[in-house]
Structure formats: structure tokens, C-alpha cells
Scaffold this active site. Structure first.
Site, PDB file in Angstrom:
ATOM      1  N   ASP A 144       0.935  -1.391  -0.114  1.00 32.50           N
ATOM      2  CA  ASP A 144       0.202   0.127   0.217  1.00 32.50           C
ATOM      3  C   ASP A 144       0.940   1.211  -0.149  1.00 32.50           C
ATOM      4  O   ASP A 144       2.135   1.435   0.399  1.00 32.50           O
ATOM      5  CB  ASP A 144      -0.776   0.089   1.339  1.00 32.50           C
ATOM      6  N   ARG A 145       0.615   2.633  -0.389  1.00 36.06           N
ATOM      7  CA  ARG A 145       1.139   3.227  -0.872  1.00 36.06           C
ATOM      8  C   ARG A 145       1.172   4.185   0.949  1.00 36.06           C
ATOM      9  O   ARG A 145       2.379   4.233   0.984  1.00 36.06           O
ATOM     10  CB  ARG A 145       0.283   4.845  -1.317  1.00 36.06           C
TER      11      ARG A 145
END
Length: 320
Positions: A144-145
Site C-alpha cells: 500500500d502507498r
């Protein structure tokens, strides 16, 4: 793969690394800057040939195939990265392991793994800017970012295939560290709630617990340290669902600190007052069998200084 230096016509000899790919996918990666529509047109007109014969986009390359590519009047320069030079330079410092097959980096929080969805520059683009001579750099898996930590990139197609097979067969071990709200019970070692993706009208994607229609999911947990009002846990995702660790923590009443999607506002406010500016979820280590040496390789990524500083400010719970 060998390339002719002649500017007019390019000849490429396929090697075992590139064999098995569709020719259109191979050409998109090889002819940087050439639109896919032009590649299809060149194939259709016979201006790109394999072993002197016309071929279709779905043709799968064979070892020692010889591609003849007519002159193409398109700039093949890589996209400019001048505005991102500081990001590129920082990423060089985050490389944890590198050889002729793989790169493992400590991905910074807040950086997407690749461009797209409103992000024009991610880890993979930065690495390609760092390693312009690399024929191939592809993500083995994703983070995930907002999650930091170990991210593996393949430099060879054979390494990518090998590691994807290990992922499918659950031969890759990924351990995460997360700071969660409240006192996580040492007896809670396994969460198996099913997870389902929901797309909101705003376009935002959220994942919810759904044991009827959701996908089977499992995360294993171990308490690393109890603090007053918080717990540092180690999470091992047996399955790899979107936002799995975050939602499994939330559904047990222990959302992760700094989680703007599944978090607890009051807890997040407390952590923010202590200096937390990001999601406290970190891919601390990854272990897999090296595609070439066949030895088990374990790479560890240290917590960034801001997370270490936060932990030092928390009061450790006294052991009974």
C-alpha cells in the site's frame, strides 16, 4: 539479447530470459516511448518481423528468434524525472539488497509502488531512472502507498516467474510491524475473517469484513510489546488480500495508528500529538528462496527514525 548498433534497422535476438512473452508486450518494454498503437500498426504492416516473417501481436517469442524492426521516428527517451530527482536520490539510499536478479528496497511511506490513479511517479519509475541500463525492472509484489518496508523488484523475467511461483505456493514469508490501539491479547494469534472489496460512489475503495461473500483471509499475530494504550504487534499475512492487516486489526478492536481509512480518530489524535505523521505499518522483513542460488534469503528493513522516536515516547507496560 543482442542489439545491432545500426541506426536504420534494429535487430534483436531473443534469449531465454525473454522467451515465452507475447511479442507486443516485449516490444512495449523494449521500444521505450513508442505508443502501443504504433507497435500494432508496425506489426500489421510487416515492419516488425520475426525470423524474416510477418507475425501477429499474440505471437509468443522463442529463444533465438531474430526480430527485425524497421526505423521508428519516435523519441525513445525515458520520461523526464527532473522534478523527482530528490525522490530518486533518496531511493538509492533505501536499497537493502541488490544483485543481477533482484533489488529489495525499504519503500518509504507515502510513495506509491508505481504511477497511475493520480500518481505520475512511483517506486518503479524511480528505480528505472536510477538504473537506465536495466533491460527490465518489474514489481514482484505490492505494498500500500502508506505502508513502508521491504519491496522486491525483479531484474530478470526468470526471477519474476520464480518469485511469483513462490508467492502462489506460500513459500515467501513477509512479516509486518504495526502499532495498534489498546492492549492486544497475547492469546489472539490468528484472525480469519473473510474480506470483501467495496467501491464507494466517490471512487474510494474500502475493504469490509464479510464472512459469507468475502474472500478467505488469514493473518497471524504476535505481541512484540505492550504499551499504555497501545501494542506493537508482528503480523504475518498468510493470504494477501487488499488492506488485509489493516482490516483484520480494525475488526478486532485494535485499529492501526495513523490509518486514515480504518483508524480510530481519538487514538490517532493521541499518536499525532506525539509526532506520528503516517500509517504505522511497516514490512519489516521478507524471506524467500533466491531464484539463482536456491538459498533462503532474508532481508530486513529498519523502522524509519520517526517511528522509532514515537515508540520511545510511549510508556511500556510493566510485566507481571
Amino acid at each position: 539479447m543482442t542489439e545491432s548498433t545500426k541506426p536504420q534497422v534494429r535487430f534483436i535476438t531473443v534469449d531465454s530470459e525473454d522467451a515465452g512473452q507475447r511479442i507486443d508486450n516485449f516490444l512495449v518494454k523494449t521500444l521505450k516511448g513508442v505508443p502501443k498503437s504504433m507497435i500494432y500498426r508496425l506489426l500489421r504492416k510487416g515492419e516488425i518481423r520475426v525470423n524474416k516473417k510477418r507475425t501477429k501481436p499474440e505471437y509468443k517469442l522463442v529463444d533465438q528468434d531474430v526480430l527485425r524492426i524497421a526505423p521508428i521516428r519516435v523519441s525513445e527517451k525515458a520520461p523526464a524525472v527532473s522534478t523527482q530527482l530528490n525522490v530518486v536520490a533518496n531511493l538509492e539510499k533505501q536499497i537493502l539488497f541488490e544483485d543481477d536478479r533482484l533489488i529489495v528496497i525499504n519503500k518509504p511511506s507515502g510513495m506509491a509502488v508505481h504511477g497511475g490513479s493520480g500518481v505520475n511517479f512511483g517506486v518503479i519509475e524511480a528505480l528505472r531512472a536510477l538504473r537506465p541500463e536495466a533491460r527490465m525492472l518489474e514489481l514482484v509484489h505490492r505494498l500500500d502507498r502508506d505502508t513502508s518496508g521491504c519491496l522486491v523488484i525483479a531484474k530478470k523475467r526468470s526471477a519474476l516467474r520464480n518469485l511469483h511461483e513462490q508467492l502462489r505456493n506460500k513459500k515467501v514469508q513477509k512479516f509486518y510491524h504495526a502499532l495498534v490501539k489498546g492492549r492486544w491479547s497475547s492469546k489472539l494469534t490468528r484472525v480469519t475473517e473473510g474480506l470483501k472489496k467495496n467501491d464507494l460512489k466517490s471512487g474510494e475503495r474500502v475493504v469490509v469484513v464479510d464472512n459469507i461473500n468475502g474472500k478467505e483471509s488469514e493473518t497471524r499475530y504476535k505481541v512484540l510489546q505492550h504499551y499504555n494504550g497501545a501494542t506493537l504487534v508482528r503480523a504475518f499475512p498468510v493470504t494477501g488480500r487488499t488492506h488485509q492487516i489493516r482490516v483484520h486489526c480494525q475488526c478486532k478492536g485494535h485499529p492501526i495508528a495513523g490509518d486514515n481509512k480504518y483508524g480510530h480518530p481519538e487514538f490517532d489524535g493521541e499518536m499525532k500529538s506525539l509526532g506520528l505523521k503516517r500509517l504505522f505499518l511497516h514490512a519489516a522483513s521478507i524471506e524467500f528462496t533466491h531464484p539463482t542460488t536456491e538459498q533462503r534469503l532474508k532481508v530486513e528493513a529498519p523502522l524509519e527514525a520517526s517511528l522509532e522516536k514515537l515508540l520511545k515516547q510511549l510508556v511500556k507496560e510493566k510485566r507481571n
